[in-house]
Design an enzyme around this catalytic site. Structure first.
Site, PDB file in Angstrom:
ATOM      1  N   GLY A  13     -10.886   4.621   7.212  1.00 44.14           N
ATOM      2  CA  GLY A  13     -11.288   5.483   6.098  1.00 44.14           C
ATOM      3  C   GLY A  13     -11.212   6.955   6.457  1.00 44.14           C
ATOM      4  N   ARG A  82     -11.408  -6.872  12.706  1.00 42.69           N
ATOM      5  CA  ARG A  82     -11.461  -8.032  13.610  1.00 42.69           C
ATOM      6  C   ARG A  82     -11.504  -7.598  15.075  1.00 42.69           C
ATOM      7  NH1 ARG A  82      -5.474 -10.786  13.972  1.00 42.69           N
ATOM      8  NH2 ARG A  82      -4.271  -9.036  13.153  1.00 42.69           N
ATOM      9  N   VAL A 118      -7.920  -1.704   1.228  1.00 37.19           N
ATOM     10  CA  VAL A 118      -7.406  -1.769   2.606  1.00 37.19           C
ATOM     11  C   VAL A 118      -8.134  -2.851   3.414  1.00 37.19           C
ATOM     12  CG1 VAL A 118      -7.075  -0.446   4.750  1.00 37.19           C
ATOM     13  CG2 VAL A 118      -6.793   0.699   2.557  1.00 37.19           C
ATOM     14  N   HIS A 175      -0.447 -10.228   3.965  1.00 36.41           N
ATOM     15  CA  HIS A 175      -0.671  -9.395   5.149  1.00 36.41           C
ATOM     16  C   HIS A 175      -1.319 -10.260   6.234  1.00 36.41           C
ATOM     17  CE1 HIS A 175      -1.317  -5.936   7.582  1.00 36.41           C
ATOM     18  NE2 HIS A 175      -2.634  -5.969   7.492  1.00 36.41           N
TER      19      HIS A 175
END
Ligand SMILES: NC(=O)C1=CN([C@@H]2O[C@H](COP(=O)(O)OP(=O)(O)OC[C@H]3O[C@@H](n4cnc5c(N)ncnc54)[C@H](O)[C@@H]3O)[C@@H](O)[C@H]2O)C=CC1
Ligand SMILES: O=C([O-])CC(=O)C(=O)O
Length: 308
Positions: A13, A82, A118, A175
């Site tokens: 961000g 992750r 996102v 993705h």
């Protein structure tokens, strides 16, 4: 001049906001995070770069959605990244809740924004954001394909020792590790990639691209942010400038590629108002089979989300 909100002031961000501010395209960026004064600090630091790098875009940080009122574009990066050993899909139980809550809060203060998602798992989080916002398909989409093709292009530039500027490529699908880079739609200054790189080596580069996010997670212990942030900022720029850029983005499909009720990576025309068109490529049998496999994987994760 537009107002852009970026939700989540973490690695991605803050980078989206900083890269976008450098483009000097929008009047105001609001960076929002739940972590106390974190967004205020990030935005103040970023705005203190303005006199040095010479841009006018104002940036403020907040934890109050009232400050996001009347945003034209909202980029959602809120959620956990992750760690090594995890897949993006492992993030669903935490991030689905975050993305839905964030989207509803945004909609309380902005009537008709464009939302760029996102947060991961990307295709499913985009699905969740559209559901929570009730906005048209043209106004809710996800960032992944620009990043994934950028990785592919960067690997090819390294392989051929040429400028990454000269490499054009297209990529389809979710993705995740089932994404579908398309060598048939890859060129170097107009020269088909198949004339420059042997098939076996090209396959290795395609495989490295598919696992490009995981490669960085392994190296850094968390996921990437420079290229992801720049990719999301490029999407915002295309909309603000009404550029009609052709980018691979995660878009809602309504029969294109034989698919429905799914968000998946496809080439779109991006400009004022969001997605102006979904482009349908004439895939050969092998490409279509890979696209189908990728869609099946994303559908299964959407089903997990629907049953949550
Ligand atoms: N689509 C893509 O290609 C990419 C997606 N990502 C994803 O983007 C997300 C963010 O990654 P990073 O920035 O590296 O993580 P990060 O941990 O650095 O930042 C995430 C921020 O979200 C904030 N946050 C959490 N819940 C929130 C809420 N309810 N409201 C507002 N803010 C909230 C956290 O406080 C934190 O500051 C992850 O889910 C990651 O997997 C990351 C890179 C590429
Ligand atoms: O790999 C991750 O978890 C973050 C991401 O989506 C990427 O960098 O492609």
């Amino acid at each position: 001049m537009s107002k852009v909100t970026v939700v989540g002031a973490g690695n991605v961000g803050a980078t989206v906001a900083n890269v976008l501010a450098h483009k000097d395209l929008v009047r105001e960026i609001v960076l929002l995070d739940i972590k106390g004064d974190f967004a205020k600090g990030k935005s103040l630091d970023s705005f203190q770069q303005a006199p040095i790098d010479y841009y006018s875009t104002r940036m403020t940080g907040s934890e109050d959605y009232a400050d996001t009122a009347d945003s034209d574009i909202v980029v959602i990066t809120a959620g956990i990244p992750r760690r090594p050993g995890m897949s993006r899909d492992d993030l669903i139980s935490t991030n689905a809740n975050i993305v839905s809550t964030v989207t509803k809060s945004i909609m309380q203060y902005s009537k008709n924004p464009i939302i760029i998602v996102v947060s991961n798992p990307l295709d499913v989080m985009t699905y969740a954001a559209q559901e929570a916002s009730g906005l048209p398909d043209t106004q809710v989409f996800g960032m992944a394909g620009i990043l994934d093709t950028a990785r592919y292009r960067a690997f090819l530039a390294m392989e051929l020792e040429v400028s990454p500027k000269d490499i054009q490529a297209m990529l389809l699908g979710g993705h995740g590790d089932t994404m579908v880079p398309l060598p048939r739609y890859t060129t170097v200054a107009g020269i088909p990639i198949t004339e420059l790189v042997a098939e076996d080596r090209l396959n290795e580069i395609v495989e490295r691209t598919k696992k490009g996010g995981g490669e960085l997670v392994k190296l850094m212990g968390t996921s990437a942010w420079y290229a992801p942030g720049a990719a999301a900022a490029q999407m915002v720029a295309a909309i603000v400038r009404d550029e009609d850029r052709i980018f691979p983005c995660c878009a809602k499909l309504n029969g294109e590629y034989g698919l429905k009720d799914i968000f998946l990576g496809v080439p779109v025309k991006l400009g004022k108002g969001g997605i102006k068109q979904v482009l349908e490529l004439k895939l050969d049998e092998a490409e279509m089979a890979l696209m189908k496999e990728s869609a099946e994987h994303v559908k299964a994760v959407i089903d997990v989300y629907k049953n949550m």
